[in-house]
Design an enzyme around this catalytic site. Sequence first.
Site, mmCIF file in Angstrom:
data_model
loop_
_atom_site.group_PDB
_atom_site.id
_atom_site.type_symbol
_atom_site.label_atom_id
_atom_site.label_comp_id
_atom_site.label_asym_id
_atom_site.label_seq_id
_atom_site.Cartn_x
_atom_site.Cartn_y
_atom_site.Cartn_z
ATOM 1 N N ASP A 255 0.835 -1.177 -0.024
ATOM 2 C CA ASP A 255 0.093 0.046 -0.139
ATOM 3 C C ASP A 255 1.020 1.431 0.055
ATOM 4 O OD1 ASP A 255 -2.066 1.786 0.455
ATOM 5 O OD2 ASP A 255 -2.861 0.847 2.237
ATOM 6 N N GLY B 251 -5.404 3.590 -7.729
ATOM 7 C CA GLY B 251 -5.763 3.797 -9.083
ATOM 8 C C GLY B 251 -4.816 4.828 -9.799
ATOM 9 N N ASP C 99 -10.639 4.014 -1.027
ATOM 10 C CA ASP C 99 -11.345 3.118 -0.284
ATOM 11 C C ASP C 99 -12.590 3.099 -0.426
ATOM 12 O OD1 ASP C 99 -8.634 2.939 0.380
ATOM 13 O OD2 ASP C 99 -9.011 2.985 2.909
HETATM 14 C C1 GLA Z 1 -5.427 2.345 2.805
HETATM 15 C C2 GLA Z 1 -6.169 1.154 2.106
HETATM 16 C C3 GLA Z 1 -7.016 0.341 2.792
HETATM 17 C C4 GLA Z 1 -6.313 -0.263 4.092
HETATM 18 C C5 GLA Z 1 -5.592 0.815 4.778
HETATM 19 C C6 GLA Z 1 -4.851 0.369 6.084
HETATM 20 O O1 GLA Z 1 -6.669 3.248 3.102
HETATM 21 O O2 GLA Z 1 -6.570 1.532 0.826
HETATM 22 O O3 GLA Z 1 -7.537 -0.740 1.997
HETATM 23 O O4 GLA Z 1 -5.142 -1.166 3.830
HETATM 24 O O5 GLA Z 1 -4.767 1.657 4.162
HETATM 25 O O6 GLA Z 1 -4.208 1.373 6.965
#
Ligand code: GLA
Length: 418
Positions: free
Chosen positions: A171, A220, A241
């Site tokens: 991430d 994205g 998200d």
């Molecule tokens: C981001 C990601 C989520 C999740 C959080 C965890 O927001 O997009 O899917 O993994 O981090 O902190």
Amino acid sequence: MRVRRQGLQAGCVVLWVIGSVVVAGAKVTQSGKAVAAKSTRSAATSRSLVAATPPMGWNSWNFFAGKVTDKDIRDTADLLVSTGMRDAGYVYVNIDDTWEGKRDATGKIQSNEKFPDMKALANYVHSKGLKLGIYSSPGAKTCAGYEASLGHEGQDAATYAEWGIDYLKYDLCSYGGVMHQQAPNDVPAQNKMMRDAYELMHQAILKTGRPMVYSLCQYGDDSVWDWGPSVGANLWRTTGDISANFDRMSLIGRSQAGLEKFAAPGHWNDPDMLEVGNGRLNHDENVTHMTLWAMLAAPLIAGNNLTQMTPDVAAILMNKEVIAIDQDALGKQGSRIYAEGPVEIWAKPLKGGAKAVAIFNFGETASEMRGIRLHLKEMGLSGLVTARDVWAAKDLGKIGDTWRTTVPRHGVVLLVVR
Ligand code: GLA
């Protein structure tokens, strides 16, 4: 690395991608003779394509978020088996953010007090016929502020392999800040840094020799679907998200239109994890969510609390015919064929020539589809087709373009036609 073909004669060996490792069969010379394969071969050569169909499993974030513990993961593993979800295909149990502890004196990442023994947990999950996923970031900190992989990529991948990890969600989080700091106002340079960071971890994973699904999460940005495969991604998030409400879920689902050309066996668009069974999504909304994701050939990563799963939610998540549409071996993501106000008709080609056809109603009242045709011609079909209503589990016999039905508010009718 993109799927490339080398030598276009019929029967020549196609270079393809396993977690983006080129599995070069052999180079075909002009005379048609095969010569030794280029040595981009690796340990991956002998294993089957990672994520040949969209990955299926469960992830801790959507329900447990920062509270997830070792016990939650074990309970989930038990329930994936006892509810039948594992046998329906949900095999990855993915720990999202907040498992991370500090590094030891050698720089090796430790899990925190919520996860006393990651290797023992992996053994437990594996003993159930499931696989274990984990989460990190190319930045110094994860999105929730925990220790991440910057400067420790090789070491972390090796640790994951040693623990028995089968899936990594990587991430962007704080690495976005690093990009902005090192290349202020220089978008191409920032993009290169991002790709390099993802490629670094890709190579680190390959070096371990352990197959791991590689899941990119950078929301994205920078048309990730264009370059995700080149950094080994088996899936890449296409959006910010998701949250457990109809507006957010349906906005994400509908905005996948146009991305279908980037999905293929081994690498998939990821509109984020499922919220089926979470929040206040009602029956029709959960059905719409599941159908949209199946039509999108999206990874099906459940995000609900299995200890509280209702029979209705279980039936939605485990509908075999819907899962089969998502997992269809052709690996084609569906397209929006027609939209008229709140009604949208999507079609997904299936192996063997059938098509899944979803008639969505994103509106606030039921639609009787008055004046709305199925648009079969635009799907490459003509005349009468044999249809099955998937959610009703009912064969409809022959239907034509003017067939119509009632589609509930926030609901969908899903057909398979041939
Ligand atoms: C981001 C990601 C989520 C999740 C959080 C965890 O927001 O997009 O899917 O993994 O981090 O902190």
